[in-house]
Motif scaffolding. Structure first.
Motif, mmCIF file in Angstrom:
data_model
loop_
_atom_site.group_PDB
_atom_site.id
_atom_site.type_symbol
_atom_site.label_atom_id
_atom_site.label_comp_id
_atom_site.label_asym_id
_atom_site.label_seq_id
_atom_site.Cartn_x
_atom_site.Cartn_y
_atom_site.Cartn_z
ATOM 1 N N THR A 21 -85.116 59.081 -15.315
ATOM 2 C CA THR A 21 -86.182 58.144 -15.682
ATOM 3 C C THR A 21 -86.999 57.749 -14.462
ATOM 4 O OG1 THR A 21 -84.818 57.302 -17.484
ATOM 5 C CG2 THR A 21 -86.660 55.927 -16.785
ATOM 6 N N ALA A 22 -86.328 57.568 -13.339
ATOM 7 C CA ALA A 22 -87.052 57.238 -12.110
ATOM 8 C C ALA A 22 -87.961 58.386 -11.671
ATOM 9 C CB ALA A 22 -86.066 56.892 -11.004
ATOM 10 N N HIS B 261 -92.787 73.603 -7.865
ATOM 11 C CA HIS B 261 -91.674 72.862 -7.259
ATOM 12 C C HIS B 261 -90.706 72.349 -8.329
ATOM 13 C CE1 HIS B 261 -94.161 73.019 -3.710
ATOM 14 N NE2 HIS B 261 -93.192 72.473 -3.000
ATOM 15 N N LEU B 262 -91.247 71.942 -9.468
ATOM 16 C CA LEU B 262 -90.385 71.466 -10.547
ATOM 17 C C LEU B 262 -89.531 72.607 -11.084
ATOM 18 C CD1 LEU B 262 -89.419 69.223 -12.421
ATOM 19 C CD2 LEU B 262 -91.316 69.796 -13.950
ATOM 20 N N LEU B 263 -90.134 73.772 -11.264
ATOM 21 C CA LEU B 263 -89.371 74.938 -11.719
ATOM 22 C C LEU B 263 -88.268 75.271 -10.725
ATOM 23 C CD1 LEU B 263 -88.890 77.304 -13.647
ATOM 24 C CD2 LEU B 263 -90.587 78.583 -12.327
ATOM 25 N N LEU B 264 -88.606 75.281 -9.444
ATOM 26 C CA LEU B 264 -87.618 75.561 -8.403
ATOM 27 C C LEU B 264 -86.508 74.513 -8.413
ATOM 28 C CD1 LEU B 264 -86.742 77.209 -5.926
ATOM 29 C CD2 LEU B 264 -88.154 75.678 -4.550
ATOM 30 N N THR B 265 -86.866 73.256 -8.593
ATOM 31 C CA THR B 265 -85.874 72.180 -8.625
ATOM 32 C C THR B 265 -84.937 72.324 -9.808
ATOM 33 O OG1 THR B 265 -87.388 70.674 -7.517
ATOM 34 C CG2 THR B 265 -85.576 69.680 -8.727
ATOM 35 N N TYR C 156 -76.547 66.970 -8.820
ATOM 36 C CA TYR C 156 -77.885 67.086 -9.408
ATOM 37 C C TYR C 156 -78.795 65.951 -8.938
ATOM 38 C CZ TYR C 156 -81.760 67.363 -12.582
ATOM 39 O OH TYR C 156 -83.028 67.450 -13.082
ATOM 40 N N LEU C 157 -78.260 64.742 -8.838
ATOM 41 C CA LEU C 157 -79.074 63.625 -8.359
ATOM 42 C C LEU C 157 -79.513 63.840 -6.915
ATOM 43 C CD1 LEU C 157 -77.318 60.561 -10.007
ATOM 44 C CD2 LEU C 157 -79.544 61.552 -10.585
ATOM 45 N N PHE C 158 -78.681 64.497 -6.116
ATOM 46 C CA PHE C 158 -79.085 64.830 -4.758
ATOM 47 C C PHE C 158 -80.259 65.806 -4.772
ATOM 48 C CE2 PHE C 158 -78.786 67.649 -1.055
ATOM 49 C CZ PHE C 158 -79.015 66.721 -0.051
ATOM 50 N N PHE D 180 -86.201 66.656 -4.370
ATOM 51 C CA PHE D 180 -87.456 66.989 -5.053
ATOM 52 C C PHE D 180 -88.434 65.818 -4.995
ATOM 53 C CE2 PHE D 180 -89.596 66.405 -9.221
ATOM 54 C CZ PHE D 180 -90.573 67.368 -9.074
ATOM 55 N N LEU D 181 -87.956 64.617 -5.275
ATOM 56 C CA LEU D 181 -88.830 63.443 -5.242
ATOM 57 C C LEU D 181 -89.360 63.196 -3.834
ATOM 58 C CD1 LEU D 181 -86.855 61.000 -7.569
ATOM 59 C CD2 LEU D 181 -88.741 62.525 -8.157
ATOM 60 N N SER D 182 -88.553 63.469 -2.835
ATOM 61 C CA SER D 182 -88.994 63.305 -1.453
ATOM 62 C C SER D 182 -90.118 64.283 -1.122
ATOM 63 C CB SER D 182 -87.824 63.513 -0.494
ATOM 64 O OG SER D 182 -86.818 62.573 -0.739
#
Length: 120
Positions: A46-47, A63-67, A98-100, A105-107
């Motif tokens: 959600t974040a 980048h989303l696909l890669l993530t 996964y959160l890592f 990705f968010l960074s």
């Protein structure tokens, strides 16, 4: 928005075992561990929603696909590459891995957004 979802996870963490046994009967208290772990995953996802919404603007859809692919590989590696003593441990470490990946990705998205804003 993530803080709204965090409230039920906190309630589950404090009262979850009692609530699961009350609703589903004796023996279901252990399900609280899974609910709290997976609740943390929901908070993380959600974040990430505002960042995902900005991807087309920043041109970072790849980048989303890669993530997502990397997240799958990391979770599968953690799940199947280690002999776990309990299913709760496996769920916890898969979620943490996964959160890592999601945090990384968010960074990248945040740094790219700042660079593009500085150039404009």
């Amino acid at each position: 928005m993530a803080s709204v979802i965090a409230f039920p996870v906190i309630v589950l963490a404090v009262y979850g075992e009692y609530l699961f046994e009350l609703v589903y009967g004796a023996g279901w208290g252990a399900a609280n561990s899974y609910a709290v772990i997976l609740g943390c995953l929901v908070i993380g996802n959600t974040a990430a929603l505002p960042f995902v919404g900005a991807l087309p603007i920043l041109g970072l859809q790849n980048h989303l696909l890669l993530t997502e692919c990397l997240g799958f590989v990391v979770r599968a590696s953690v799940l199947y590459g280690v002999h776990w003593s309990s299913p709760v441990d496996a769920t916890l470490w898969c979620t943490a891995a996964y959160l890592f990946v999601l945090f990384c990705f968010l960074s990248v998205v945040a740094v790219t957004a700042r660079k593009q804003a500085a150039e404009a």
